[in-house]
Scaffold this active site. Structure first.
Site, PDB file in Angstrom:
ATOM      1  N   ASP A  45      30.181-129.636 -52.296  1.00  0.00           N
ATOM      2  CA  ASP A  45      29.596-130.600 -51.349  1.00  0.00           C
ATOM      3  C   ASP A  45      30.652-131.629 -50.969  1.00  0.00           C
ATOM      4  O   ASP A  45      31.105-132.406 -51.797  1.00  0.00           O
ATOM      5  CB  ASP A  45      28.402-131.305 -52.017  1.00  0.00           C
ATOM      6  CG  ASP A  45      27.719-132.271 -51.063  1.00  0.00           C
ATOM      7  OD1 ASP A  45      26.781-131.844 -50.363  1.00  0.00           O
ATOM      8  OD2 ASP A  45      28.131-133.453 -51.005  1.00  0.00           O
ATOM      9  N   TYR A  50      34.665-138.302 -46.396  1.00  0.00           N
ATOM     10  CA  TYR A  50      35.369-138.346 -47.694  1.00  0.00           C
ATOM     11  C   TYR A  50      36.885-138.169 -47.510  1.00  0.00           C
ATOM     12  O   TYR A  50      37.650-138.459 -48.428  1.00  0.00           O
ATOM     13  CB  TYR A  50      34.858-137.270 -48.672  1.00  0.00           C
ATOM     14  CG  TYR A  50      33.385-137.338 -49.045  1.00  0.00           C
ATOM     15  CD1 TYR A  50      32.605-138.461 -48.746  1.00  0.00           C
ATOM     16  CD2 TYR A  50      32.760-136.283 -49.709  1.00  0.00           C
ATOM     17  CE1 TYR A  50      31.253-138.505 -49.073  1.00  0.00           C
ATOM     18  CE2 TYR A  50      31.414-136.332 -50.046  1.00  0.00           C
ATOM     19  CZ  TYR A  50      30.669-137.437 -49.717  1.00  0.00           C
ATOM     20  OH  TYR A  50      29.333-137.478 -50.051  1.00  0.00           O
ATOM     21  N   LYS A  75      29.406-132.807 -43.920  1.00  0.00           N
ATOM     22  CA  LYS A  75      28.463-133.723 -43.265  1.00  0.00           C
ATOM     23  C   LYS A  75      29.122-134.443 -42.104  1.00  0.00           C
ATOM     24  O   LYS A  75      30.313-134.742 -42.145  1.00  0.00           O
ATOM     25  CB  LYS A  75      27.958-134.788 -44.267  1.00  0.00           C
ATOM     26  CG  LYS A  75      27.626-134.234 -45.635  1.00  0.00           C
ATOM     27  CD  LYS A  75      27.054-135.280 -46.575  1.00  0.00           C
ATOM     28  CE  LYS A  75      26.958-134.722 -47.987  1.00  0.00           C
ATOM     29  NZ  LYS A  75      28.154-134.907 -48.805  1.00  0.00           N
ATOM     30  N   HIS A 108      24.954-137.295 -42.106  1.00  0.00           N
ATOM     31  CA  HIS A 108      25.232-137.971 -43.370  1.00  0.00           C
ATOM     32  C   HIS A 108      24.286-139.153 -43.643  1.00  0.00           C
ATOM     33  O   HIS A 108      23.791-139.320 -44.743  1.00  0.00           O
ATOM     34  CB  HIS A 108      26.693-138.438 -43.368  1.00  0.00           C
ATOM     35  CG  HIS A 108      27.275-138.640 -44.720  1.00  0.00           C
ATOM     36  ND1 HIS A 108      28.603-138.413 -44.995  1.00  0.00           N
ATOM     37  CD2 HIS A 108      26.728-139.061 -45.881  1.00  0.00           C
ATOM     38  CE1 HIS A 108      28.833-138.681 -46.270  1.00  0.00           C
ATOM     39  NE2 HIS A 108      27.720-139.077 -46.825  1.00  0.00           N
TER      40      HIS A 108
HETATM   41  P1  NDP Z   1      27.519-138.697 -60.051  1.00  0.00           P
HETATM   42  O1  NDP Z   1      26.160-139.152 -60.432  1.00  0.00           O
HETATM   43  O2  NDP Z   1      27.835-137.250 -59.964  1.00  0.00           O
HETATM   44  O3  NDP Z   1      28.498-139.427 -61.068  1.00  0.00           O
HETATM   45  C1  NDP Z   1      29.886-139.258 -61.046  1.00  0.00           C
HETATM   46  C2  NDP Z   1      30.427-140.163 -62.160  1.00  0.00           C
HETATM   47  O4  NDP Z   1      29.991-139.673 -63.439  1.00  0.00           O
HETATM   48  C3  NDP Z   1      31.926-140.186 -62.167  1.00  0.00           C
HETATM   49  O5  NDP Z   1      32.305-141.514 -62.521  1.00  0.00           O
HETATM   50  C4  NDP Z   1      32.303-139.229 -63.323  1.00  0.00           C
HETATM   51  O6  NDP Z   1      33.498-139.657 -63.937  1.00  0.00           O
HETATM   52  C5  NDP Z   1      31.113-139.393 -64.265  1.00  0.00           C
HETATM   53  N1  NDP Z   1      30.792-138.157 -65.013  1.00  0.00           N
HETATM   54  C6  NDP Z   1      30.723-136.894 -64.528  1.00  0.00           C
HETATM   55  N2  NDP Z   1      30.399-136.017 -65.483  1.00  0.00           N
HETATM   56  C7  NDP Z   1      30.244-136.744 -66.622  1.00  0.00           C
HETATM   57  C8  NDP Z   1      29.910-136.398 -67.952  1.00  0.00           C
HETATM   58  N3  NDP Z   1      29.657-135.140 -68.299  1.00  0.00           N
HETATM   59  N4  NDP Z   1      29.842-137.394 -68.875  1.00  0.00           N
HETATM   60  C9  NDP Z   1      30.080-138.675 -68.524  1.00  0.00           C
HETATM   61  N5  NDP Z   1      30.417-139.070 -67.271  1.00  0.00           N
HETATM   62  C10 NDP Z   1      30.480-138.103 -66.321  1.00  0.00           C
HETATM   63  O7  NDP Z   1      27.889-139.446 -58.670  1.00  0.00           O
HETATM   64  P2  NDP Z   1      28.387-139.011 -57.226  1.00  0.00           P
HETATM   65  O8  NDP Z   1      28.210-140.200 -56.384  1.00  0.00           O
HETATM   66  O9  NDP Z   1      29.734-138.417 -57.271  1.00  0.00           O
HETATM   67  O10 NDP Z   1      27.327-137.918 -56.750  1.00  0.00           O
HETATM   68  C11 NDP Z   1      27.563-136.527 -56.772  1.00  0.00           C
HETATM   69  C12 NDP Z   1      27.831-136.000 -55.388  1.00  0.00           C
HETATM   70  O11 NDP Z   1      26.774-136.317 -54.499  1.00  0.00           O
HETATM   71  C13 NDP Z   1      29.055-136.621 -54.695  1.00  0.00           C
HETATM   72  O12 NDP Z   1      30.276-136.191 -55.225  1.00  0.00           O
HETATM   73  C14 NDP Z   1      28.791-136.206 -53.271  1.00  0.00           C
HETATM   74  O13 NDP Z   1      29.099-134.842 -53.083  1.00  0.00           O
HETATM   75  C15 NDP Z   1      27.295-136.456 -53.175  1.00  0.00           C
HETATM   76  N6  NDP Z   1      26.983-137.810 -52.646  1.00  0.00           N
HETATM   77  C16 NDP Z   1      26.389-137.886 -51.413  1.00  0.00           C
HETATM   78  C17 NDP Z   1      26.081-139.086 -50.845  1.00  0.00           C
HETATM   79  C18 NDP Z   1      25.414-139.120 -49.524  1.00  0.00           C
HETATM   80  O14 NDP Z   1      25.324-140.202 -48.928  1.00  0.00           O
HETATM   81  N7  NDP Z   1      24.970-138.004 -48.993  1.00  0.00           N
HETATM   82  C19 NDP Z   1      26.393-140.362 -51.518  1.00  0.00           C
HETATM   83  C20 NDP Z   1      27.003-140.187 -52.822  1.00  0.00           C
HETATM   84  C21 NDP Z   1      27.252-138.954 -53.351  1.00  0.00           C
HETATM   85  P3  NDP Z   1      34.837-138.711 -63.995  1.00  0.00           P
HETATM   86  O15 NDP Z   1      35.129-138.245 -62.610  1.00  0.00           O
HETATM   87  O16 NDP Z   1      35.866-139.644 -64.553  1.00  0.00           O
HETATM   88  O17 NDP Z   1      34.479-137.612 -64.960  1.00  0.00           O
END
Ligand code: NDP
Length: 275
Positions: A45, A50, A75, A108
């Site tokens: 995704d 981005y 998006k 988006h």
């Molecule tokens: P998430 O809820 O996926 O959280 C990501 C965070 O969690 C990062 O800081 C990561 O750190 C940490 N993390 C990941 N795995 C673990 C684990 N196993 N244990 C502990 N910490 C963990 O947030 P996102 O905002 O990234 O949401 C996921 C996806 O949703 C996005 O990447 C995007 O594709 C989508 N999205 C869409 C939006 C929209 O407006 N349509 C808005 C926001 C997100 P680290 O990288 O250091 O592991």
């Protein structure tokens, strides 16, 4: 590991668990998506805004994975510039991704102050008819935005990608979407680490009971609630951890206890005021 799929209202199957690349540095994206593909993810995704579609595209090309085994979403960021919400926008994304079609193309944000999302949706309907995307959907749409879209168009969005995690579940939007056959994609499935979700007793106790980590329990909760999810991580070991969620099942009581963590805890922007 066999990742379950959900059949969208377009008739296409989407892997219920994928990998998201929001806030993944464009300079690091090729390596990070390569790691994710090696970990087994086949659903990625991304989004034009981005700035990392090129890195996603390079990782896809390098992987040698057959196109029909991948599910790629991007998006459109709608602005007052006509080109940002019409064919040049999807053509630019496709070029950066190195693809001739994406599997899912989303608006988006509704950006209601611009009042352009209905017009943008009509363009998406045409992109699907032209084979530039297999399915079309929306993101961050609230019920009034969806009602207006449904009134004005022929195609019901395949998905609504909205903020959902145990602390913020948007039950009203979810119920409306379920009723209309719109699948829920849960963004920020781990709450972006902004709440101590992993320390909540409901999560920690289930993790201990199943010999899994709290993150695995939260992802499993999403899957059992029927959400499509794509947790993001820059780290290969967490990518593997987040993918390893198909060998256990939460009990009905465990799911209910995690669902009860709702506290109106939005971490992102409000769709009515984000323009
Ligand atoms: P998430 O809820 O996926 O959280 C990501 C965070 O969690 C990062 O800081 C990561 O750190 C940490 N993390 C990941 N795995 C673990 C684990 N196993 N244990 C502990 N910490 C963990 O947030 P996102 O905002 O990234 O949401 C996921 C996806 O949703 C996005 O990447 C995007 O594709 C989508 N999205 C869409 C939006 C929209 O407006 N349509 C808005 C926001 C997100 P680290 O990288 O250091 O592991």
């Amino acid at each position: 590991m066999t990742i379950p799929t959900i059949t969208l209202n377009s008739g296409r199957d989407i892997p219920q668990l994928g990998f998201g690349v929001f806030q993944v540095d464009p300079a690091e994206t090729e390596r990070i998506v390569t790691d994710a593909l090696e970990a087994g993810y086949r659903h990625i995704d991304t989004a034009a805004i981005y700035g990392n579609e090129e890195g996603v595209g390079r990782a896809i090309a390098k992987s040698g994975i057959p196109r029909d085994e991948l599910f790629i979403t991007t998006k459109q960021w709608i602005t007052e510039q006509a080109a940002d919400r019409s064919r040049p926008a999807i053509e630019s994304s496709l070029e950066k991704l190195g693809l001739d079609r994406v599997d899912l193309y989303l608006i988006h944000w509704p950006a209601p102050a611009n009042d352009l999302y209905v017009e943008a949706w009509h363009a998406l309907e045409q992109f699907q008819a032209d084979g530039l995307t297999s399915s079309i959907g929306v993101s961050n749409f609230l019920v009034p935005h969806l009602e207006r879209l449904l009134d004005a168009s022929d195609i019901v969005p395949a998905v609504n990608q909205i903020e959902v995690h145990p602390a913020y579940q948007q039950p009203g939007v979810q119920a409306f979407c379920r009723d209309k056959g719109i699948a829920i994609e849960a963004w920020a499935p781990l709450g972006q680490g902004k709440y101590p979700l992993f320390e909540e007793a409901a999560v920690a106790d289930a993790a201990e009971a199943h010999g899994k980590t709290p993150a695995q329990v939260v992802i499993r909760w999403h899957l059992q609630r029927g959400h499509i999810v794509f947790p993001k991580s820059n780290r290969a070991e967490r990518m593997a951890e987040n993918f390893d969620v198909t060998d256990f099942e939460l009990t009905i009581g465990e799911v209910a206890a995690i669902t009860a963590l709702e506290r109106d805890g939005r971490v992102g922007s409000h769709p009515d005021s984000f323009n």
